[in-house]
Design an enzyme around this catalytic site. Structure first.
Site, PDB file in Angstrom:
ATOM      1  N   PRO A   9       0.787  -1.216   0.000  1.00  0.00           N
ATOM      2  CG  PRO A   9      -0.186  -1.144   2.105  1.00  0.00           C
ATOM      3  CD  PRO A   9       0.486  -2.079   1.155  1.00  0.00           C
ATOM      4  CG  ASN A  10      -0.376   4.308   1.159  1.00  0.00           C
ATOM      5  OD1 ASN A  10      -1.312   4.836   0.578  1.00  0.00           O
ATOM      6  ND2 ASN A  10      -0.509   3.748   2.349  1.00  0.00           N
ATOM      7  NE  ARG A  17       3.524   6.840   1.608  1.00  0.00           N
ATOM      8  CZ  ARG A  17       3.933   5.664   2.037  1.00  0.00           C
ATOM      9  NH1 ARG A  17       4.681   4.904   1.250  1.00  0.00           N
ATOM     10  NH2 ARG A  17       3.616   5.227   3.214  1.00  0.00           N
ATOM     11  CE1 TYR A  22       8.523   5.630   3.288  1.00  0.00           C
ATOM     12  CE2 TYR A  22       6.806   7.307   3.218  1.00  0.00           C
ATOM     13  CZ  TYR A  22       7.376   6.191   3.814  1.00  0.00           C
ATOM     14  OH  TYR A  22       6.806   5.650   4.929  1.00  0.00           O
ATOM     15  CG  ASN A  71       8.408  -1.566   0.615  1.00  0.00           C
ATOM     16  OD1 ASN A  71       7.771  -1.665   1.668  1.00  0.00           O
ATOM     17  ND2 ASN A  71       8.993  -0.438   0.243  1.00  0.00           N
ATOM     18  CB  ALA A  74       1.381   0.214   6.691  1.00  0.00           C
ATOM     19  CG  HIS A  77       5.214  -2.063  10.223  1.00  0.00           C
ATOM     20  ND1 HIS A  77       6.580  -2.253  10.298  1.00  0.00           N
ATOM     21  CD2 HIS A  77       5.032  -0.997   9.386  1.00  0.00           C
ATOM     22  CE1 HIS A  77       7.183  -1.325   9.567  1.00  0.00           C
ATOM     23  NE2 HIS A  77       6.277  -0.569   8.991  1.00  0.00           N
ATOM     24  CG  ASP A  84       0.478 -17.417   7.813  1.00  0.00           C
ATOM     25  OD1 ASP A  84       1.500 -17.531   8.516  1.00  0.00           O
ATOM     26  OD2 ASP A  84      -0.677 -17.421   8.293  1.00  0.00           O
ATOM     27  CD  GLU A  95      10.525  -6.673   6.298  1.00  0.00           C
ATOM     28  OE1 GLU A  95      10.810  -7.718   6.922  1.00  0.00           O
ATOM     29  OE2 GLU A  95       9.993  -5.689   6.834  1.00  0.00           O
ATOM     30  CG  HIS A  97      10.944  -1.472   5.002  1.00  0.00           C
ATOM     31  ND1 HIS A  97       9.572  -1.448   4.872  1.00  0.00           N
ATOM     32  CD2 HIS A  97      11.254  -2.586   5.699  1.00  0.00           C
ATOM     33  CE1 HIS A  97       9.076  -2.506   5.490  1.00  0.00           C
ATOM     34  NE2 HIS A  97      10.058  -3.210   6.002  1.00  0.00           N
ATOM     35  CG  LEU A  98      11.189   3.123  -0.641  1.00  0.00           C
ATOM     36  CD1 LEU A  98       9.934   3.924  -0.942  1.00  0.00           C
ATOM     37  CD2 LEU A  98      12.175   3.218  -1.794  1.00  0.00           C
ATOM     38  CB  SER A  99      12.056   5.051   5.369  1.00  0.00           C
ATOM     39  OG  SER A  99      11.087   4.135   5.849  1.00  0.00           O
ATOM     40  NE  ARG A 104       9.531   6.562   8.883  1.00  0.00           N
ATOM     41  CZ  ARG A 104       8.592   6.317   7.963  1.00  0.00           C
ATOM     42  NH1 ARG A 104       8.775   5.362   7.061  1.00  0.00           N
ATOM     43  NH2 ARG A 104       7.469   7.024   7.953  1.00  0.00           N
ATOM     44  NE  ARG A 108       6.289   4.731  10.161  1.00  0.00           N
ATOM     45  CZ  ARG A 108       5.204   4.759   9.379  1.00  0.00           C
ATOM     46  NH1 ARG A 108       4.973   3.783   8.537  1.00  0.00           N
ATOM     47  NH2 ARG A 108       4.367   5.775   9.422  1.00  0.00           N
TER      48      ARG A 108
HETATM   49  C1  DQA Z   1       7.908   1.583   4.037  1.00  0.00           C
HETATM   50  C2  DQA Z   1       7.965   1.765   5.558  1.00  0.00           C
HETATM   51  C3  DQA Z   1       6.603   1.474   6.171  1.00  0.00           C
HETATM   52  O1  DQA Z   1       6.662   1.668   7.578  1.00  0.00           O
HETATM   53  C4  DQA Z   1       5.545   2.390   5.594  1.00  0.00           C
HETATM   54  O2  DQA Z   1       4.279   2.061   6.114  1.00  0.00           O
HETATM   55  C5  DQA Z   1       5.541   2.411   4.113  1.00  0.00           C
HETATM   56  C6  DQA Z   1       6.814   2.425   3.401  1.00  0.00           C
HETATM   57  C7  DQA Z   1       9.250   1.971   3.368  1.00  0.00           C
HETATM   58  O3  DQA Z   1       9.473   1.558   2.238  1.00  0.00           O
HETATM   59  O4  DQA Z   1      10.061   2.698   3.967  1.00  0.00           O
HETATM   60  O5  DQA Z   1       4.496   2.504   3.484  1.00  0.00           O
HETATM   61  O6  DQA Z   1       7.661   0.215   3.745  1.00  0.00           O
END
Ligand code: DQA
Length: 142
Positions: A9-10, A17, A22, A71, A74, A77, A84, A95, A97-99, A104, A108
């Site tokens: 998501p997102n 965003r 990011y 990735n 959210a 988490h 599963d 796994e 993550h950008l950040s 943070r 997270r």
């Molecule tokens: C994220 C980190 C997550 O905590 C957040 O909800 C995201 C982006 C990242 O790529 O840093 O949507 O996965």
């Protein structure tokens, strides 16, 4: 080698965003650069804002590809369903993550999906994906 890159998501809004967190580059444009840099890798790119669609994609790709870069945004988490699904398929997953989620908010810092992955890469912006591809390539050639 086949690699499935799955985004949750997102992440479709990356570039627009919260750019201070990011960055300003869209993932579409970054993935074009990535695919050009690895001409021997057959990539599939998938993004969904819907948990069940991510589970469906893991189930679909996970028996076909040599590795998954995920990735889950959210969902990382708290989604046991995604964890599963990753456990249910033979493809190893990384796994990403950008950040740097560990500098943070505390909520997270926990990953529900990390135990189902071979490793985690976080904090390098879009380059996190390239580092994950490198890791999967190393595993594949071991
Ligand atoms: C994220 C980190 C997550 O905590 C957040 O909800 C995201 C982006 C990242 O790529 O840093 O949507 O996965």
């Amino acid at each position: 080698m086949k690699i499935s890159i799955i985004n949750g998501p997102n992440l479709n809004l990356t570039g627009k965003r919260e750019p201070e967190i990011y960055g300003t580059q869209s993932l579409e444009s970054y993935f074009q650069v990535l695919a050009t840099a690895y001409p021997d890798v057959e990539f599939t790119f998938f993004q969904s804002n819907i948990e069940g669609e991510i589970v469906d994609e893991i189930q679909r790709a996970g028996f076909d590809v040599d590795g998954i870069v995920i990735n889950a945004g959210a969902y990382s988490h708290y989604s046991l369903a995604i964890a599963d699904a990753l456990r249910a398929v033979p493809a190893p997953a990384v796994e990403v993550h950008l950040s740097n989620v560990y500098n943070r908010e505390p909520e997270r810092h926990h990953s529900a999906i990390a135990p189902a992955c071979v490793g985690i890469i976080a904090g390098f912006g879009p380059d996190s994906y390239r580092l994950a591809v490198e890791a999967l390539d190393t595993i594949h050639n071991a």
